[in-house]
Design a protein around this motif. Structure first.
Motif: not given
Lengths: 564, 455
Positions: A121, A123-125, A127, A183
């Motif tokens: 999560v 890493e996703f937030l 990128i 986010i």
């Protein structure tokens, strides 16, 4: 006030067994896993979840590993050697925010799977996040930063073009939005629709292009909009007032009260080097939960006003000249001695603290002055936090016998004109000219003393002006419209030679009557407790950070009387 | 060997002279089952549906009788809603639209029976926005049914009232996710709800118990009422009962929609016998058997499928791709799924990197953006895949793709996360060398290169 209150158990005594990271413990039924972890001194990180808002489960940061008791053929849990149920762990992680505990539930907050979920999560937030911490106001209190350090990876594997979204969006009167930092947790949307009932925020577009925005043609500027800046876990929503002003890690935090109305919202004052930079709400479920109104939040800039009184002023030859405190106190005392106490009137502002009002009441008793009152200020009340009483301590002034709610004060203009009143003392900076007493009447007085923080139409006519400290600059207590005694602590020193009112009154009293036995806040409390039943048995320490309910909640009745 | 279809749902569809108006429908026995159903009573219909072992035709294959049994009309005090999910939008799937466009009254009759069985007084037909004509057809069909007394107050003097409203979808794939659909129907963004606590059977539309069924599923109810649950269960195979509508697209001679008893034919028979094989002398490379979300199957693969032997014991049997039965359990056994019945066939001219980039582009476009892994991860997948397809791949891309996909699946609010991750996981799992070769031959020259597969 809070439609959800996920952090409050329905019944703290209705306990069930749960296992958190291998340890069995008892927790109140109905709590969710995030709260249970918190109570067991564990922490499940989360972005979208907030105990005072509905649960949406969109950030996926609170994923945890969940287990349920293994059931035997008799549909009863299989017990292990420790007599506790054996747990069957589910392969799929669950969200802690939306999962209520059940008897025998197993919770893993720190397993390899959980760590991988959080790392994913994070890493996703990041990128598509601009990673502009260096110029972001949230830096230092940003959950993206904090959880990155705690659960993320130092470097990114993302080599693609980031998604571009609107920046510097003028969302409302007081708020700027950076959609690239957002986010999409939806806390602001939920706060606005659920708590304030102002459903103007929402998402448009889809997927990674999802964008927070206000409804077309609408502005996000309700009276509580700035709470979303606190709720925003990242730097997407920033306060126009605070942005780019000060790095948050430099701020000294002081527990205080908002004194913009009679509600007395609990606040934290953020200051640095003697300057207040922001006010933020401090949680108190008996008063303001975690919120405060925008008006109160921003009502501190007067501390730096150009009208701020920094030095005592003495009138001579029709003009005011700066003087020393010694001269000012002496001039005041001499002038007071010349006036018959029956011809004196005293304004005891309901913006003063209980301690100040009490010292004042002692002084007036010694002088034999009975003509004392506060000046009522009617504010814009609402059905949420703002009280119609713009004075922060009307109840305190009443309890201390210094207030008739403005009834007496209403007659003073005429009494000055008729010569019945020859001297007027003003404590707490009230502008009595603005409150209806003509300037010409004030000019006819033998004595006009003014103690306050800002110069105004009244101070300019005074014979002696005594510069006082503002609420952020002093320590004391107040009673809110709901009968709650609360305290505040000095956050910054008063500017120039300005002093806290209680020391001004103390010195005047010494100069006039010689009487003084109140040297500390403890002395004041001992004496107040003896005189005022509502304060009996209380002390400064006993008030605590969250205050004490000392009277029935008659707020509504009181507000009506103020309006009338 | 000829493979004749067993047309149950599609019985009249495309039949010469068959029209979609109510007169034609009634001429062919239409609404007779409604009369029968009304005399049977709700509980009896529910019992027959349970006996039929009908499984949902929308994609997940959940037993319809079980879904219905979550709601007990005698105990529920709130209104019970039924929603027909006609938001058909899974790539490779075009079965429901045949029903809606060509035989709408079959759906309406199935819906009325299902509503009657479950004590529903108000039902919604949520139709994919892009089916503009279908929307008008359904509105018209409902008017016809009302005029004939099959809908509205006191249906056929039974005392049963039912209204069906057609609601046009909001133009997004996620509107077909059952809780996303419910949100959309409530007038909100089609953000799927978290489950728990928002299971439709408990907290569905307007927080009332709600049944959401696919078009084909509801049509089947009519036939179950007609032949009885036991007879219906004899069609197809145990646990895979009834017929299945199959939509075949891609590299076959005769793409189209077909209806066979569940598991009556194999994948090989479907491709080579029913659909005329692979055109242009090409060979099969891969097939996605249940809509684009389903995991891809590679030509030449052999699967271990659990089956009952003659003694009734469960045994593993080696089954080649061509011999896979087209039913729920066999396709699940092969690691994929029957899904929505959309069979996408790819021949050996297809570049798997491009195929996957195409699929991922769809999912990146359709991710609703509510939850983090799907919102951020799926677009990331698409960007990497597009880059590879454009000849700009990097050595670690295949591993990165798999890792990203693994961190989406199982961690999202709804099954979209899996739908987007499974193709990536399976394409990379089965064709990794093709991605690697493609990446190694960086540049435009590599663009049309593909790997020849022999099997």
């Amino acid at each position: 006030m809070n439609p959800w209150n996920h952090d409050v158990a329905k019944d703290e005594k209705d306990l069930i067994d749960v296992q958190v990271d291998g340890v069995w413990m008892q927790m109140p039924r109905g709590l969710n896993v995030v709260e249970v972890a918190h109570r067991s001194k564990k922490f499940i990180p989360h972005y979208c979840y907030h105990p005072k808002l509905s649960v949406v489960g969109n950030c996926r940061m609170c994923l945890f590993e969940m287990g349920t008791p293994k059931m035997g053929p008799d549909r009863k849990p299989i017990l292990g050697p420790d007599g506790k149920p054996e747990i069957a762990w589910m392969p799929r992680p669950q969200i802690g925010c939306a999962t209520g505990i059940t008897p025998g539930m197993g919770i893993r907050t720190d397993s390899a799977l959980v760590k991988d979920c959080r790392n994913g999560v994070m890493e996703f937030l990041l990128i598509n996040h601009p990673l502009d911490c260096t110029i972001c106001d949230q830096a230092g209190e940003c959950k993206l930063q904090e959880f990155s350090v705690e659960y993320g990876t130092g470097e990114s594997r993302f080599v693609e073009q980031k998604v571009r979204k609107p920046k510097n969006v003028d969302l409302g009167e007081r708020i700027v939005l950076d959609d690239e930092r957002c986010i999409l947790c939806s806390r602001c949307i939920r706060f606005s629709s659920e708590v304030v009932k102002d459903d103007v925020l929402g998402f448009v577009n889809r997927g990674s292009h999802s964008t927070l925005t206000a409804y077309p043609g609408k502005r996000f500027d309700n009276a509580y909009s700035l709470n979303t800046v606190d709720l925003c876990p990242v730097g997407a929503l920033t306060s126009k007032d605070f942005r780019f002003q000060m790095r948050v890690w430099f701020l000294k935090e002081t527990k205080g009260l908002c004194t913009s109305c009679g509600t007395g919202c609990n606040i934290t004052l953020g200051s640095r080097e003697g300057k207040v930079h922001r006010l933020t709400p401090r949680e108190n479920e008996s008063v303001n939960s975690q919120w405060m109104c925008d008006y109160g939040r921003l009502n501190f800039h007067y501390l730096d006003s150009k009208d701020r009184l920094h030095r005592p002023l003495l009138r001579a030859a029709g003009e005011q000249f700066p003087g020393t405190w010694g001269d000012a106190i002496q001039r005041s005392a001499e002038a007071l001695k010349k006036v018959n106490p029956e011809e004196l009137a005293v304004v005891a502002s309901a913006r003063l603290t209980n301690e100040e009002l009490f010292v004042l009441s002692r002084f007036l008793r010694e002088l034999g002055v009975t003509r004392v009152d506060m000046v009522p200020h009617q504010g814009q009340g609402d059905s949420f936090l703002r009280s119609g009483d713009a004075n922060p301590n009307s109840r305190g002034a009443e309890l201390l016998g210094l207030s008739s709610g403005g009834r007496k004060f209403g007659t003073w203009g005429a009494e000055i004109a008729s010569g019945k009143i020859r001297g007027l003392l003003i404590f707490g900076g009230e502008d009595v000219v603005a409150a209806g007493i003509p300037a010409s009447a004030l000019q006819s007085l033998d004595v006009l003393l003014f103690s306050g923080i800002l110069a105004n139409g009244t101070s300019r006519l005074a014979h002696v002006v005594l510069p006082a400290a503002a609420t952020a600059e002093k320590t004391g207590s107040m009673v809110n419209v709901h009968g709650r005694l609360q305290r505040m602590t000095r956050a910054v020193p008063a500017p120039g030679e300005a002093r806290e009112d209680w020391t001004i009154i103390r010195d005047l009293r010494e100069a006039c009557t010689g009487g003084n036995s109140l040297h500390s806040v403890e002395d004041v409390w001992k004496a107040m407790g003896a005189e005022v039943t509502q304060f009996a048995g209380l002390s400064w320490a006993k008030i605590g950070d969250l205050g004490v309910q000392i009277e029935n909640d008659l707020g509504a009745i009181h507000e009506k009387s103020v309006k009338a | 060997m000829a493979f004749t279809e067993h047309r149950l749902i599609f019985k009249h569809i495309d039949a010469p002279g068959y029209t979609r108006d109510i007169t034609c429908y009634q001429k062919h026995g239409g609404y007779e089952m409604l009369k029968k159903g009304l005399t049977m009573g709700g509980p009896a219909i529910r019992e027959e549906v349970k006996k039929s072992q009908l499984r949902g035709r929308g994609g997940a294959g959940f037993p319809t009788g079980t879904k219905w049994s979550f709601i007990d009309p005698t105990k529920v005090t709130k209104p019970i809603y039924l929603i027909c999910n006609a938001d058909e939008s899974e790539p490779g799937t075009f079965k429901d639209r045949q029903i809606i466009y060509k035989d709408p009254h079959q759906l309406i009759e199935g819906m009325i029976l299902s509503c009657f069985a479950n004590g529903v007084k108000l039902a919604y037909l949520y139709i994919r926005c892009e089916f503009t004509e279908g929307w008008k057809i359904l509105e018209n069909a409902i008017e016809e049914a009302k005029a004939a007394g099959f809908l509205g107050k006191n249906i056929l003097k039974s005392g049963y009232d039912l209204e069906i409203y057609v609601h046009r979808g909001a133009g997004a794939y996620i509107c077909g996710e059952e809780t996303g659909l419910i949100e959309s129907l409530e007038g909100k963004r089609a953000y799927p709800r978290i489950k728990p606590p928002y299971f439709p059977a408990v907290l569905g539309l307007y927080m009332c118990p709600t049944i959401v069924n696919n078009v084909e599923t509801l049509c089947n109810v009519k036939h179950i009422v007609e032949m009885g649950g036991d007879a219906y269960a004899k069609i197809g195979r145990p646990n895979n009962t009834g017929t299945r509508l199959l939509c075949v697209s891609g590299d076959v001679v005769k793409p189209g929609y077909y209806e066979f008893p569940c598991g009556a034919i194999t994948l090989g028979q479907l491709i080579y016998n029913v659909c005329g094989g692979i055109p242009n002398g090409r060979r099969l490379k891969a097939v996605i058997p249940g809509g684009s979300s389903a995991k891809v199957l590679r030509a030449g693969e052999v699967y271990k499928i659990k089956e009952k032997d003659s003694q009734g014991n469960m045994v593993d049997r080696d089954v080649k791709l061509d011999d896979l039965r087209m039913d729920f359990d066999s396709l699940a056994g092969a690691g994929s799924m029957a899904g929505s019945g959309g069979v996408i066939v790819m021949d050996d001219s297809r570049d798997m990197a491009e195929c996957l980039a195409n699929i991922s582009t769809f999912y990146a476009h359709e991710s609703c953006g509510q939850c983090t892994p799907c919102r951020e991860g799926v677009l990331w997948l698409k960007k990497i895949l597009s880059r590879i397809a454009d000849g700009q791949g990097r050595d670690n891309d295949p591993d990165l793709l798999k890792d990203v996909a693994d961190r989406i699946a199982g961690r999202t609010i709804c099954a979209f996360g899996e739908a987007a991750a499974w193709p990536v996981q399976s394409f990379l799992g089965k064709f990794k060398e093709e991605f690697q070769i493609r990446i190694r031959r960086n540049g435009a020259a590599a663009k049309r290169d593909t790997v020849s597969l022999t099997h």
